[in-house]
Each structure stands twice: as C-alpha cells, then as structure tokens.
Scaffold this motif. Structure first.
Motif, PDB file in Angstrom:
ATOM      1  N   PHE A 126     -30.865  -9.242 -26.831  1.00  0.00           N
ATOM      2  CA  PHE A 126     -31.688  -8.621 -25.793  1.00  0.00           C
ATOM      3  C   PHE A 126     -31.116  -8.846 -24.394  1.00  0.00           C
ATOM      4  CE2 PHE A 126     -34.640  -8.998 -29.343  1.00  0.00           C
ATOM      5  CZ  PHE A 126     -35.260  -7.752 -29.328  1.00  0.00           C
ATOM      6  N   GLY A 127     -29.875  -9.306 -24.319  1.00  0.00           N
ATOM      7  CA  GLY A 127     -29.194  -9.410 -23.029  1.00  0.00           C
ATOM      8  C   GLY A 127     -29.367 -10.724 -22.300  1.00  0.00           C
ATOM      9  N   VAL A 128     -29.960 -11.734 -22.936  1.00  0.00           N
ATOM     10  CA  VAL A 128     -30.061 -13.050 -22.299  1.00  0.00           C
ATOM     11  C   VAL A 128     -28.883 -13.900 -22.745  1.00  0.00           C
ATOM     12  CG1 VAL A 128     -32.568 -12.917 -22.136  1.00  0.00           C
ATOM     13  CG2 VAL A 128     -31.526 -14.006 -24.136  1.00  0.00           C
ATOM     14  N   ASP A 129     -28.760 -15.090 -22.191  1.00  0.00           N
ATOM     15  CA  ASP A 129     -27.644 -15.975 -22.525  1.00  0.00           C
ATOM     16  C   ASP A 129     -28.193 -17.317 -23.006  1.00  0.00           C
ATOM     17  OD1 ASP A 129     -25.092 -16.996 -22.792  1.00  0.00           O
ATOM     18  OD2 ASP A 129     -24.930 -17.574 -20.691  1.00  0.00           O
ATOM     19  N   ALA A 130     -28.835 -17.286 -24.180  1.00  0.00           N
ATOM     20  CA  ALA A 130     -29.407 -18.506 -24.752  1.00  0.00           C
ATOM     21  C   ALA A 130     -28.297 -19.442 -25.199  1.00  0.00           C
ATOM     22  CB  ALA A 130     -30.314 -18.152 -25.923  1.00  0.00           C
ATOM     23  N   LYS A 131     -28.560 -20.744 -25.087  1.00  0.00           N
ATOM     24  CA  LYS A 131     -27.597 -21.757 -25.504  1.00  0.00           C
ATOM     25  C   LYS A 131     -28.277 -22.748 -26.445  1.00  0.00           C
ATOM     26  CE  LYS A 131     -24.562 -21.567 -21.441  1.00  0.00           C
ATOM     27  NZ  LYS A 131     -25.117 -20.315 -20.911  1.00  0.00           N
ATOM     28  N   ILE A 132     -27.465 -23.562 -27.098  1.00  0.00           N
ATOM     29  CA  ILE A 132     -27.982 -24.533 -28.070  1.00  0.00           C
ATOM     30  C   ILE A 132     -27.562 -25.935 -27.665  1.00  0.00           C
ATOM     31  CG2 ILE A 132     -27.898 -25.320 -30.473  1.00  0.00           C
ATOM     32  CD1 ILE A 132     -27.349 -22.452 -31.307  1.00  0.00           C
ATOM     33  N   VAL A 133     -28.482 -26.874 -27.778  1.00  0.00           N
ATOM     34  CA  VAL A 133     -28.158 -28.282 -27.560  1.00  0.00           C
ATOM     35  C   VAL A 133     -28.785 -29.091 -28.691  1.00  0.00           C
ATOM     36  CG1 VAL A 133     -30.210 -28.704 -26.121  1.00  0.00           C
ATOM     37  CG2 VAL A 133     -28.219 -30.188 -25.888  1.00  0.00           C
TER      38      VAL A 133
END
Length: 301
Positions: free
Chosen positions: A152-159
């Motif tokens: 959807f055009g976001v820039d989610a990240k994982i930690v």
C-alpha cells in the motif's frame, strides 16, 4: 481511553461486506492470537486467546457468521490483575480455510491488516510521538505482514524484540496511510488534526529560532563595529578617516542598533547594504592595524 484503544474500538465495529474479506480478517486474528491443532480423528481444532473483550467478541462473531460452526468461549480472571482472559475454542474442517488462506485481493489485504492490528497491534499517542506496531509470533509471519503493508506504499520495517518480531511504522504520514488502509477514518482525522497542530507549532518555533539567531548575529556584529569605531576615535580621531568611512562611523555611533540597510539610509550620503558592509569591514581593518601598532593583543586572540 488511549489513542490505540480508540483505533481498535473503531475497527472492532467495522465489518467487511464480503465473506472473503471476513475470512481474511479472521485469519489474521487467529494467526496473531491463536493456534491450530489436529484433534481426534484428524479434526482441525482452533484455540484463540486474548485479553481484549472486543477482539474475543469479533473473533466469535466472524467464526459464527462465516462458517456457522460451534464455538465455545471460556472467561478466566487473571490472577493478581484486574482483567480477564478470553479463550475461544472451535473445531471443524472449515477452519482449514482460515489456517491456509492466501490473501491476494486488495480488499482482503485491508481486512487482514485490520485483523492483525486489533489482535496484536498498538499505537503511541500522536501528540507525543509517531509509532505504529504489530507484534508477530515469528519472522515468517512478520515478513508476510510487512510485504502486505508495503503493498500500500508504506515503508514498514521489522525489529526483533525478545522472542517476537515487530512490524512497525514511525512516520506520521505513513501511519495516516495505514489507518486509511484499515478504514479507521475517525482515528485518521484525529491523527491528521494532531499532525497539523504539531507542524504549525514546529514551523513557528523554527521561524522564531531563525529570527532570534539573526538578531543575535546582527547585535554581535554591531557590538564589534562599535568597539572598532570607538577604538579608532580614541586613538586617532575621525578627522584622518576618508569622508565615506567617517560618515558610516558617525552614523553607527548614532544608531548602534540599526541594521545595515537602515544604517545606509541614515547616512549623510545614503549607501546600499553591501556598501555599508564594505566600509565597516575597512574600519575593522583600520582598528586592527592600530591595535597591532600599539602592541596590543588582537581582538581575535
């Protein structure tokens, strides 16, 4: 109620129009807060655990609405706490559709992200900071959710956080986007209002800081100019100065707080800002030369 609680409350009241979206949302809830087992006779069994009554109610409603299967609910008071745990049990071959569902349609992706958030997500108060997260049980689950959100055009990240994996967003504009994806429109408007106020306040602060810095710079320059001009006056007087330098020196002494442009307009022979600045630099060089001749220390030592 916290802002995160308000978002969940709004989403818990939202039901999709299509059955496939209900399955996608239910799939997210049980993947985040449930576990599947194979019971006697190879029957698929589901157990969902949550401490949120609204999540328990929605999970129960979606199970009954979507598959019309027998569902049991157990409520237990948490020892030493003022809250409850809700356990939902269901069994049937229909549950394989939830366990193995593949989310592809855009509407189903919206529903899946919505289900994941109400089951295992949280948000910070936007008036303090911007932070959106969904806690996943394993890395594969987190990667799957991240890819779905990023479609959807976001820039989610994982930690990684201890034994869990957290999919998160920290940009205010991207959190607005994901609220829109989940169809939390009331929360979205509230967040936008907070962002507008914060951005206006930050803009005002930046302008005030910039103006303050400029004023300090102007005042400091004027003080140095006054020191140089006074030193020249006391050492050799203004009569030995060229007419142009004498004009700017006398004008600066008369108007110590004037900006360069204003100073030029106040001179006997008006001069532009760059011309005033050039003459003041010449006066500074003369003052420095006189200090060196007198054997005094440089002002810059």
């Amino acid at each position: 109620m916290s802002f995160s609680g308000k978002v969940k409350e709004e989403l818990l009241e939202h039901y999709a129009r299509a059955r496939h979206c209900d399955i996608a949302e239910l799939s997210a809830i049980v993947h985040m807060a449930g576990e599947f087992k194979v019971g006697h006779g190879g029957v698929c069994c589901l157990k969902v655990h949550t401490e949120n009554l609204g999540v328990a109610r929605k999970c129960f409603t979606l199970l009954v609405k979507t598959f019309n299967i027998k569902t049991d609910v157990v409520v237990r008071r948490n020892t030493g706490k003022d809250n409850y745990s809700y356990y939902i049990y269901a069994k049937g071959e229909e549950l394989l559709a939830i366990r193995d569902t593949i989310v592809q349609a855009v509407c189903c992706k919206r529903a899946y992200i919505r289900g994941a958030f109400i089951a295992s997500g949280s948000m910070s108060d936007p008036s303090k900071s911007y932070h959106f997260e969904i806690v996943c049980n394993d890395e594969n689950q987190a990667e799957h959710l991240k890819e779905m959100m990023n479609s959807f055009g976001v820039d989610a990240k994982i930690v990684q956080r201890k034994r869990t994996y957290v999919v998160y967003l920290k940009e205010g504009s991207q959190i607005v986007d994901i609220l829109n994806v989940m169809e939390a429109h009331v929360a979205l408007m509230e967040l936008e209002n907070v962002r507008i106020v914060k951005e206006m306040r930050n803009s005002v602060n930046r302008k005030v800081n910039c103006e303050t810095a400029n004023i300090n710079k102007t005042v400091s320059a004027a003080v140095r100019q006054m020191e140089d001009i006074t030193y020249i006056r006391d050492q050799i007087g203004f009569d030995k100065l060229p007419e142009g330098l004498r004009d700017v020196a006398l004008t600066r002494l008369a108007y110590p707080e004037a900006a360069l442009k204003e100073l030029g307009q106040l001179m006997a022979s008006p001069l532009g800002k760059s011309g005033v600045n050039h003459r003041l630099r010449k006066l500074s060089e003369i003052a420095q030369g006189l200090r060196e001749q007198q054997g005094g220390a440089s002002r810059y030592d």
